[in-house]
Design a protein around this motif. Structure first.
Motif, PDB file in Angstrom:
ATOM      1  N   GLY A   1      55.726  81.337  41.533  1.00 33.13           N
ATOM      2  CA  GLY A   1      56.748  81.650  40.546  1.00 33.13           C
ATOM      3  C   GLY A   1      57.554  82.868  40.953  1.00 33.13           C
ATOM      4  N   VAL A   2      58.357  83.336  40.013  1.00 34.84           N
ATOM      5  CA  VAL A   2      59.197  84.506  40.258  1.00 34.84           C
ATOM      6  C   VAL A   2      59.008  85.477  39.098  1.00 34.84           C
ATOM      7  CG1 VAL A   2      61.241  83.481  39.190  1.00 34.84           C
ATOM      8  CG2 VAL A   2      61.513  85.252  40.872  1.00 34.84           C
ATOM      9  N   LEU A   3      59.014  86.765  39.425  1.00 36.07           N
ATOM     10  CA  LEU A   3      58.898  87.798  38.405  1.00 36.07           C
ATOM     11  C   LEU A   3      60.258  87.990  37.752  1.00 36.07           C
ATOM     12  CD1 LEU A   3      57.183  90.066  37.086  1.00 36.07           C
ATOM     13  CD2 LEU A   3      58.043  91.574  38.873  1.00 36.07           C
ATOM     14  N   ILE A   4      60.317  87.791  36.449  1.00 33.30           N
ATOM     15  CA  ILE A   4      61.563  87.944  35.703  1.00 33.30           C
ATOM     16  C   ILE A   4      61.722  89.381  35.238  1.00 33.30           C
ATOM     17  CG2 ILE A   4      62.812  87.237  33.625  1.00 33.30           C
ATOM     18  CD1 ILE A   4      62.674  85.123  35.841  1.00 33.30           C
ATOM     19  N   GLN A   5      60.630  89.938  34.735  1.00 32.35           N
ATOM     20  CA  GLN A   5      60.696  91.271  34.163  1.00 32.35           C
ATOM     21  C   GLN A   5      59.292  91.849  34.096  1.00 32.35           C
ATOM     22  OE1 GLN A   5      61.946  91.186  30.069  1.00 32.35           O
ATOM     23  NE2 GLN A   5      62.826  93.225  30.189  1.00 32.35           N
ATOM     24  N   ARG A   6      59.227  93.163  34.218  1.00 33.12           N
ATOM     25  CA  ARG A   6      57.952  93.834  34.014  1.00 33.12           C
ATOM     26  C   ARG A   6      58.198  95.118  33.253  1.00 33.12           C
ATOM     27  NH1 ARG A   6      54.890  97.192  37.880  1.00 33.12           N
ATOM     28  NH2 ARG A   6      53.678  98.259  36.342  1.00 33.12           N
ATOM     29  N   ILE A   7      57.553  95.230  32.112  1.00 36.34           N
ATOM     30  CA  ILE A   7      57.666  96.441  31.304  1.00 36.34           C
ATOM     31  C   ILE A   7      56.247  96.903  31.009  1.00 36.34           C
ATOM     32  CG2 ILE A   7      58.457  97.442  29.139  1.00 36.34           C
ATOM     33  CD1 ILE A   7      60.644  95.340  29.073  1.00 36.34           C
ATOM     34  N   GLY A   8      55.891  98.064  31.542  1.00 33.91           N
ATOM     35  CA  GLY A   8      54.562  98.615  31.304  1.00 33.91           C
ATOM     36  C   GLY A   8      53.466  97.688  31.790  1.00 33.91           C
ATOM     37  N   HIS A   9      52.637  97.238  30.863  1.00 33.85           N
ATOM     38  CA  HIS A   9      51.490  96.391  31.205  1.00 33.85           C
ATOM     39  C   HIS A   9      51.796  94.899  31.100  1.00 33.85           C
ATOM     40  CE1 HIS A   9      48.385  99.576  31.305  1.00 33.85           C
ATOM     41  NE2 HIS A   9      49.236 100.203  30.503  1.00 33.85           N
ATOM     42  N   VAL A  10      53.034  94.539  30.796  1.00 31.74           N
ATOM     43  CA  VAL A  10      53.381  93.132  30.580  1.00 31.74           C
ATOM     44  C   VAL A  10      54.375  92.656  31.644  1.00 31.74           C
ATOM     45  CG1 VAL A  10      54.380  91.477  28.966  1.00 31.74           C
ATOM     46  CG2 VAL A  10      52.999  93.359  28.102  1.00 31.74           C
ATOM     47  N   ALA A  11      54.033  91.542  32.277  1.00 34.89           N
ATOM     48  CA  ALA A  11      54.913  90.926  33.271  1.00 34.89           C
ATOM     49  C   ALA A  11      55.330  89.545  32.759  1.00 34.89           C
ATOM     50  CB  ALA A  11      54.193  90.782  34.605  1.00 34.89           C
ATOM     51  N   VAL A  12      56.575  89.161  33.044  1.00 37.72           N
ATOM     52  CA  VAL A  12      57.088  87.844  32.665  1.00 37.72           C
ATOM     53  C   VAL A  12      57.302  87.042  33.950  1.00 37.72           C
ATOM     54  CG1 VAL A  12      58.932  86.568  31.521  1.00 37.72           C
ATOM     55  CG2 VAL A  12      58.229  88.795  30.640  1.00 37.72           C
ATOM     56  N   LEU A  13      56.633  85.894  34.033  1.00 33.50           N
ATOM     57  CA  LEU A  13      56.729  85.031  35.204  1.00 33.50           C
ATOM     58  C   LEU A  13      57.411  83.721  34.823  1.00 33.50           C
ATOM     59  CD1 LEU A  13      53.100  85.441  36.580  1.00 33.50           C
ATOM     60  CD2 LEU A  13      55.140  86.632  37.341  1.00 33.50           C
ATOM     61  N   TYR A  14      58.182  83.179  35.785  1.00 36.95           N
ATOM     62  CA  TYR A  14      58.876  81.905  35.570  1.00 36.95           C
ATOM     63  C   TYR A  14      58.626  80.991  36.763  1.00 36.95           C
ATOM     64  CZ  TYR A  14      62.622  78.462  35.541  1.00 36.95           C
ATOM     65  OH  TYR A  14      63.327  77.282  35.586  1.00 36.95           O
ATOM     66  N   ARG A  15      58.349  79.738  36.449  1.00 34.10           N
ATOM     67  CA  ARG A  15      58.283  78.686  37.471  1.00 34.10           C
ATOM     68  C   ARG A  15      58.644  77.376  36.790  1.00 34.10           C
ATOM     69  NH1 ARG A  15      52.613  77.108  39.580  1.00 34.10           N
ATOM     70  NH2 ARG A  15      52.784  75.665  37.859  1.00 34.10           N
ATOM     71  N   PRO A  16      59.675  76.689  37.303  1.00 31.61           N
ATOM     72  CA  PRO A  16      60.051  75.418  36.667  1.00 31.61           C
ATOM     73  C   PRO A  16      58.921  74.396  36.774  1.00 31.61           C
ATOM     74  CG  PRO A  16      61.310  75.779  38.687  1.00 31.61           C
ATOM     75  CD  PRO A  16      60.498  77.007  38.453  1.00 31.61           C
ATOM     76  N   ALA A  17      58.760  73.599  35.732  1.00 26.07           N
ATOM     77  CA  ALA A  17      57.719  72.572  35.703  1.00 26.07           C
ATOM     78  C   ALA A  17      58.045  71.465  36.700  1.00 26.07           C
ATOM     79  CB  ALA A  17      57.585  72.004  34.297  1.00 26.07           C
ATOM     80  N   LYS A  18      57.012  70.869  37.254  1.00 25.73           N
ATOM     81  CA  LYS A  18      57.205  69.775  38.206  1.00 25.73           C
ATOM     82  C   LYS A  18      57.552  68.472  37.481  1.00 25.73           C
ATOM     83  CE  LYS A  18      53.870  71.743  41.443  1.00 25.73           C
ATOM     84  NZ  LYS A  18      53.253  72.807  40.640  1.00 25.73           N
ATOM     85  N   GLU A  19      56.966  68.285  36.290  1.00 26.36           N
ATOM     86  CA  GLU A  19      57.150  67.034  35.553  1.00 26.36           C
ATOM     87  C   GLU A  19      58.282  67.129  34.533  1.00 26.36           C
ATOM     88  OE1 GLU A  19      55.073  64.122  35.775  1.00 26.36           O
ATOM     89  OE2 GLU A  19      54.357  65.036  37.625  1.00 26.36           O
TER      90      GLU A  19
END
Length: 101
Positions: free
Chosen positions: A74-92
């Motif tokens: 996936g790819v890191l969208i955002q990280r603030i403090g202890h929280v990271a947001v990850l994105y990866r498009p679904a295969k199906e």
């Protein structure tokens, strides 16, 4: 497969992630194969995921985030403090439609 997002797509995903709750949390054991399997399943189902990281040290959190993005594909969208947001498009079944450009 490396995901490349434009700044407008990244901004769009940050907006979508704003109201999400953290679905996964990494504890003292760190990144385990079981956690990576769960992350893979959650990314396939939701595409956009908030992960809470319980490491106190900033360098340790950075290392965990980079390990998660690399292992999940996936790819890191955002990280603030202890929280990271990850994105990866679904295969199906894709649920999130990214804006063009």
């Amino acid at each position: 497969m490396s995901i490349v997002l434009t700044p407008s797509q990244n901004r769009f995903l940050r907006g979508v992630a704003h109201d999400l709750k953290a679905l996964l949390q990494i504890g003292g054991k760190g990144v385990t194969p079981a956690f990576l399997a769960e992350l893979d399943e959650v990314l396939e189902r939701h595409e956009l995921v908030k992960v809470k990281i319980a490491a106190e040290d900033r360098e340790a959190r950075d290392a965990i985030v980079s390990e998660l993005t690399e292992a999940s594909g996936g790819v890191l969208i955002q990280r603030i403090g202890h929280v990271a947001v990850l994105y990866r498009p679904a295969k199906e079944k894709r649920q999130i439609v990214l804006p063009r450009g």
